[in-house]
Design a protein around this motif. Structure first.
Motif, PDB file in Angstrom:
ATOM      1  N   GLY A  54       0.765  -1.117  -0.042  1.00 18.71           N
ATOM      2  CA  GLY A  54      -0.019   0.049   0.035  1.00 18.71           C
ATOM      3  C   GLY A  54       0.954   1.268   0.208  1.00 18.71           C
ATOM      4  O   GLY A  54       0.588   2.257  -0.860  1.00 18.71           O
ATOM      5  N   ILE A  55       1.974   1.073   0.830  1.00 19.09           N
ATOM      6  CA  ILE A  55       2.876   2.460   0.799  1.00 19.09           C
ATOM      7  C   ILE A  55       3.404   2.521  -0.364  1.00 19.09           C
ATOM      8  O   ILE A  55       3.612   3.927  -0.687  1.00 19.09           O
ATOM      9  N   LYS A  88      -7.518 -10.984   0.933  1.00 21.04           N
ATOM     10  CA  LYS A  88      -8.728 -11.244   1.900  1.00 21.04           C
ATOM     11  C   LYS A  88      -8.335 -10.869   3.331  1.00 21.04           C
ATOM     12  O   LYS A  88      -9.181 -10.739   4.224  1.00 21.04           O
ATOM     13  N   LYS A  89      -7.078 -10.572   3.489  1.00 21.97           N
ATOM     14  CA  LYS A  89      -6.823 -10.153   4.841  1.00 21.97           C
ATOM     15  C   LYS A  89      -7.425  -8.795   5.057  1.00 21.97           C
ATOM     16  O   LYS A  89      -7.611  -7.892   4.352  1.00 21.97           O
ATOM     17  N   ASP A  90      -7.831  -8.680   6.558  1.00 19.09           N
ATOM     18  CA  ASP A  90      -8.335  -7.380   6.889  1.00 19.09           C
ATOM     19  C   ASP A  90      -7.396  -6.342   6.824  1.00 19.09           C
ATOM     20  O   ASP A  90      -8.205  -5.038   6.580  1.00 19.09           O
ATOM     21  N   LEU A  91      -6.252  -6.435   6.685  1.00 21.53           N
ATOM     22  CA  LEU A  91      -5.182  -5.247   7.040  1.00 21.53           C
ATOM     23  C   LEU A  91      -5.495  -4.512   5.667  1.00 21.53           C
ATOM     24  O   LEU A  91      -4.991  -3.384   5.746  1.00 21.53           O
ATOM     25  N   LYS A  92      -5.954  -5.191   4.514  1.00 20.09           N
ATOM     26  CA  LYS A  92      -5.958  -4.353   3.404  1.00 20.09           C
ATOM     27  C   LYS A  92      -6.978  -3.179   3.600  1.00 20.09           C
ATOM     28  O   LYS A  92      -6.962  -2.061   2.865  1.00 20.09           O
ATOM     29  N   LYS A  93      -8.039  -3.194   4.472  1.00 17.75           N
ATOM     30  CA  LYS A  93      -8.809  -2.155   4.815  1.00 17.75           C
ATOM     31  C   LYS A  93      -8.113  -0.965   5.198  1.00 17.75           C
ATOM     32  O   LYS A  93      -8.438   0.109   4.761  1.00 17.75           O
ATOM     33  N   GLU A  94      -7.071  -1.210   6.195  1.00 15.44           N
ATOM     34  CA  GLU A  94      -6.676   0.035   6.532  1.00 15.44           C
ATOM     35  C   GLU A  94      -5.566   0.609   5.513  1.00 15.44           C
ATOM     36  O   GLU A  94      -5.373   1.640   5.396  1.00 15.44           O
ATOM     37  N   CYS A  95      -4.947  -0.275   5.074  1.00 11.56           N
ATOM     38  CA  CYS A  95      -4.048   0.148   3.679  1.00 11.56           C
ATOM     39  C   CYS A  95      -4.644   1.016   2.698  1.00 11.56           C
ATOM     40  O   CYS A  95      -4.072   1.734   2.038  1.00 11.56           O
ATOM     41  N   SER A  96      -5.590   0.596   2.579  1.00  6.15           N
ATOM     42  CA  SER A  96      -6.559   1.290   1.229  1.00  6.15           C
ATOM     43  C   SER A  96      -6.971   2.732   1.768  1.00  6.15           C
ATOM     44  O   SER A  96      -7.199   3.540   0.681  1.00  6.15           O
ATOM     45  N   PRO A  98      -5.287   5.688   2.966  1.00 10.76           N
ATOM     46  CA  PRO A  98      -4.528   6.684   2.437  1.00 10.76           C
ATOM     47  C   PRO A  98      -4.628   6.773   1.027  1.00 10.76           C
ATOM     48  O   PRO A  98      -4.575   8.036   0.499  1.00 10.76           O
ATOM     49  N   ILE A  99      -4.673   5.796   0.151  1.00 12.61           N
ATOM     50  CA  ILE A  99      -4.877   5.628  -1.149  1.00 12.61           C
ATOM     51  C   ILE A  99      -6.110   6.460  -1.777  1.00 12.61           C
ATOM     52  O   ILE A  99      -6.305   6.965  -2.648  1.00 12.61           O
ATOM     53  N   LEU A 100      -7.326   5.975  -0.912  1.00 14.73           N
ATOM     54  CA  LEU A 100      -8.614   6.683  -1.406  1.00 14.73           C
ATOM     55  C   LEU A 100      -8.707   7.867  -1.117  1.00 14.73           C
ATOM     56  O   LEU A 100      -9.309   8.809  -1.848  1.00 14.73           O
ATOM     57  N   VAL A 101      -8.021   8.603   0.049  1.00 14.17           N
ATOM     58  CA  VAL A 101      -7.742   9.768   0.444  1.00 14.17           C
ATOM     59  C   VAL A 101      -7.110  10.583  -0.669  1.00 14.17           C
ATOM     60  O   VAL A 101      -7.590  11.661  -1.072  1.00 14.17           O
ATOM     61  N   ASN A 102      -6.130  10.194  -1.175  1.00  9.60           N
ATOM     62  CA  ASN A 102      -5.229  10.829  -2.038  1.00  9.60           C
ATOM     63  C   ASN A 102      -5.965  10.965  -3.453  1.00  9.60           C
ATOM     64  O   ASN A 102      -6.096  11.845  -4.277  1.00  9.60           O
ATOM     65  N   LEU A 126     -13.852   3.206   5.937  1.00 12.40           N
ATOM     66  CA  LEU A 126     -12.761   2.141   6.429  1.00 12.40           C
ATOM     67  C   LEU A 126     -12.080   2.825   7.717  1.00 12.40           C
ATOM     68  O   LEU A 126     -11.797   2.156   8.554  1.00 12.40           O
ATOM     69  N   ALA A 127     -12.078   4.068   7.517  1.00  9.43           N
ATOM     70  CA  ALA A 127     -11.502   4.955   8.672  1.00  9.43           C
ATOM     71  C   ALA A 127     -12.165   4.588   9.899  1.00  9.43           C
ATOM     72  O   ALA A 127     -11.707   4.543  10.990  1.00  9.43           O
TER      73      ALA A 127
END
Length: 220
Positions: A54-55, A88-96, A98-102, A126-127
């Protein structure tokens, strides 16, 4: 093997950090070069952790956005979301987030408010799910701005109130100042001039002289 997996993650993080450092210095060509090296490793090794994925893609897209290559910026923002969505990992939700914000910010700059709203609405959900106050305050002031531009004043007021409360709770002065001036713009558009001027003065008193002058002229 386990060792190669750890090694790849560390190398990706190294390239990512170097790229971010170059970007912060305005040396965008060097930033892109290092971030693309990280992308090569990500594509070769499925075990690279999602946070790094994500980063890297977010930073690469943001760097292209900084140099004005909006087509590539959009491509990498969308590609990043596609990669994360397939996992399918839940972490993807958090990683997404900043991408959506940008992406939302990019579309705002293009005056494409409908697409900006879609990205920021998803980021907000998501936040909320991840209870990320720093993201929530930033997202809500952007959604508040969108409400002003789209003449959805009721929703704008709700978003800005939440953004301001959150910004104060985490002592984010940048978002706090933005909220004061967006409140001023909101009430100016609603022709509630007393409230508009009150928020302007609050912003100015909190150190926002340069930003406030533009709105001050409008209110007078």
């Amino acid at each position: 093997s386990f060792n190669s997996k750890i090694g790849s993650n560390k190398v990706v993080t190294c390239y990512s950090n170097i790229g971010a450092s170059y970007s912060a210095l305005g040396r965008y060509d060097n930033a892109i070069q290092n971030l693309l090296e990280a992308v090569k490793l990500i594509k070769k090794d499925i075990n690279i952790n999602l946070r790094s994925v994500g980063i890297v893609y977010n930073d690469l897209a943001g760097t292209y956005q900084n140099v004005g290559d909006i087509k590539k910026a959009k491509y990498y923002y969308k590609y990043a979301l596609d990669v994360l969505d397939k996992n399918k990992k839940d972490l993807k939700k958090e990683c997404s987030i900043p991408i959506l914000v940008n992406m939302g910010d990019l579309y705002i700059n293009e005056n494409n408010f409908n697409k900006a709203k879609l990205a920021l609405d998803k980021a907000y959900k998501l936040a909320q799910l991840n209870k990320k106050k720093s993201y929530l305050s930033h997202i809500q002031y952007l959604r508040g701005f969108l409400g002003i531009e789209m003449n959805d004043f009721e929703n704008s007021e709700l978003c800005l109130n939440e953004a301001l409360d959150l910004a104060k709770s985490i002592e984010n002065k940048v978002v706090e100042l933005e909220c004061y001036f967006y409140f001023a713009k909101l009430y100016f558009k609603k022709r509630i001039f007393k409230k508009a001027i009150s928020y302007l003065y609050t912003g100015l008193e909190n150190g926002g002289d340069s930003v406030g002058e533009e709105y001050m002229k409008k209110c007078y």
